[in-house]
Design an enzyme around this catalytic site. Structure first.
Site, PDB file in Angstrom:
ATOM      1  N   HIS A 151      -6.747  -6.506  -1.301  1.00  0.00           N
ATOM      2  CA  HIS A 151      -5.664  -5.571  -0.999  1.00  0.00           C
ATOM      3  C   HIS A 151      -4.792  -6.023   0.164  1.00  0.00           C
ATOM      4  O   HIS A 151      -3.566  -5.879   0.126  1.00  0.00           O
ATOM      5  CB  HIS A 151      -6.263  -4.194  -0.684  1.00  0.00           C
ATOM      6  N   SER A 199       0.842  -1.191   0.000  1.00  0.00           N
ATOM      7  CA  SER A 199       0.000   0.000   0.000  1.00  0.00           C
ATOM      8  C   SER A 199       0.882   1.248   0.000  1.00  0.00           C
ATOM      9  O   SER A 199       1.817   1.345  -0.792  1.00  0.00           O
ATOM     10  CB  SER A 199      -0.974  -0.058   1.188  1.00  0.00           C
ATOM     11  N   ASP A 206      -8.099  -6.402  -5.791  1.00  0.00           N
ATOM     12  CA  ASP A 206      -7.816  -5.285  -4.892  1.00  0.00           C
ATOM     13  C   ASP A 206      -8.818  -4.168  -5.186  1.00  0.00           C
ATOM     14  O   ASP A 206      -8.874  -3.657  -6.305  1.00  0.00           O
ATOM     15  CB  ASP A 206      -6.382  -4.805  -5.129  1.00  0.00           C
TER      16      ASP A 206
END
Length: 449
Positions: free
Chosen positions: A388, A259, A354
């Site tokens: 994610h 991220s 994601d």
């Protein structure tokens, strides 16, 4: 699907199966045993083998797991099983008939645990405390409510982040405390800078068990609202600290991040010398969220976002994937990370479901730029139906939770079964990549319990 809808679907499934299962009349042995093999204590990223003995022939039971995270949130799972003719149950062999998962899933009771309230992430980030899971076996069928009455058998699994001989040291680098993990043995060991958006010791401690010296650092070293810009100098200081550590080999360092931490990992490799290997997990190819400075000047502007493209869902969480501007657009060239300037080896891991980033598109763009620049040292892996939050394996899968930066409830994506299987594969791939790119002589020591 909302949290309540999930519960209703599970109840409907249960009602369809109860008629078939409830005809069993218990003839169980009074001595029911639940075994967790090879031991009730293991490393967090290791599987366990659950077996039950002493049941009646063909007896139907509910298997349960329950745990509480660091913030006091309760997570639990349940699945219905039928014992074999000898009154035994083996989760590596036998299929769950219904519950929070179905089919043969040896670790299903762990990864399918759900919070008792919606939109909660399982927080377990402090390496000194074991993650404790209580397993239990109950007579009959009841996956919807907390168990009524006593269990036929119980066992407690302690899932440890730090193996025997690993040392943990808090290091002050100026912005906030970082944590250094050193594996047992004399070394030298490969050095890895473990970047997390918010401070977590989980991945760093688990990597140290595998023979790496790891410095775990939070990218957001203050509350997001208080950070006007990030300073690459701070992460450079962390790199140099690792580089100079007496137990770290001299052949370059690895950096890993997911991220927001993933784009900082790219920036370190693109702007600074000494980074040999980068693991990028479900991140962006541009600088997200806040300006990035180095030596007193801005080197990357923040990639813009259009919050009118937020997609609310019926369960009270939103999808943010389509809000981020195109990093390859000419208007965003000052936020695009110049990975083509890096000489490091790259491992890009992208989850195709994601719902926070369009990470596969970002990955493909970076690969093209690297190869145009003559850097063929790139490995890519895509994980269909994974979301994610690709993490070390066997923690509860998180469908939605509060976004730490945006302070909004978001859906992370991922079909649970596919996602957790991707975590197992990705974790093995990360270790193999770092070991091959950061090899040091005499570093075969791994921490065990």
């Amino acid at each position: 699907m909302s949290f309540n809808d999930t519960r209703l679907d599970a109840r409907d499934t249960l009602n369809r199966k109860v008629t078939q299962l409830s005809s069993f009349e218990s003839s169980m042995s009074p001595q029911v045993h639940l075994h967790l093999l090879p031991s009730t204590r293991c490393l967090f990223d290791e599987p366990i083998h659950a077996k039950v003995a002493g049941l009646g022939s063909g007896q139907v039971v509910t298997m349960r797991a329950r745990a509480t995270d660091e913030r006091g949130v309760v997570f639990r799972s349940a699945a219905i099983y039928r014992a074999d003719g000898g009154g035994e149950l083996d989760l590596c062999r036998d299929a769950a008939l219904c519950g929070t998962y179905e089919g043969v899933e040896p670790m299903g009771l762990l990864w399918s645990m759900r919070a008792t309230v919606p939109h909660k992430y399982f927080h377990w980030s402090k390496a000194l405390s074991p993650h404790v899971v209580r397993f239990s076996v109950h007579d009959g069928v009841d996956v919807e409510e907390e168990e009524r009455g006593g269990a036929l058998a119980e066992a407690t699994n302690e899932r440890v982040l730090m193996g025997e001989g690993v040392t943990r040291e808090v290091v002050d680098l100026g912005k906030c405390s970082t944590v250094l993990f050193i594996p047992p043995g004399e070394g030298p060991f490969p050095g890895v800078l473990d970047l997390s958006t918010f401070m977590s010791e989980k991945r760093g401690s688990l990597l140290s068990n595998k023979g790496f010296v790891v410095l775990s650092v939070a990218v957001l070293y203050d509350k997001p609202a208080n950070i006007k810009h990030l300073e690459l100098d701070y992460f450079e200081k962390a790199l140099r600290f690792l580089q100079q550590h007496p137990k770290v080999g001299s052949d370059g360092l690895g950096v890993i991040g997911r991220s927001k931490a993933g784009d900082i990992a790219l920036s370190l490799a693109s702007f600074l010398p000494g980074v040999r290997a980068v693991v990028w997990i479900n991140a962006c190819s541009a600088n997200i969220g806040t300006p990035l400075h180095y030596r007193g000047r801005q080197i990357l502007s923040p990639l813009t976002a259009n919050l009118t493209k937020i997609m609310p869902t019926s369960d009270g969480a939103s999808i943010f994937k389509f809000c981020t501007s195109d990093p390859d657009g000419e208007e965003n060239r000052t936020s695009r990370i110049p990975v083509e300037n890096a000489s490091a080896h790259f491992l890009f891991l992208a989850a195709e479901d994601d719902l926070n980033y369009d990470c596969r598109t970002y990955m493909e763009s970076m690969v093209a730029r690297l190869r145009r620049a003559g850097n063929e040292n790139v490995e890519t892996v895509c994980y269909p139906r994974a979301g994610h939050l690709l993490e070390p394996p066997y923690g509860p899968h998180c469908h939605s939770s509060l976004h730490g930066y945006l302070r909004e409830r978001v859906i992370w994506g991922g079909e649970p079964r596919a996602h957790v299987h991707a975590e197992v594969l990705a974790w093995k791939k990360v270790e193999e990549f770092l070991r091959s790119r950061l090899s040091c002589p005499h570093t075969n020591t791994k921490a065990k319990l």
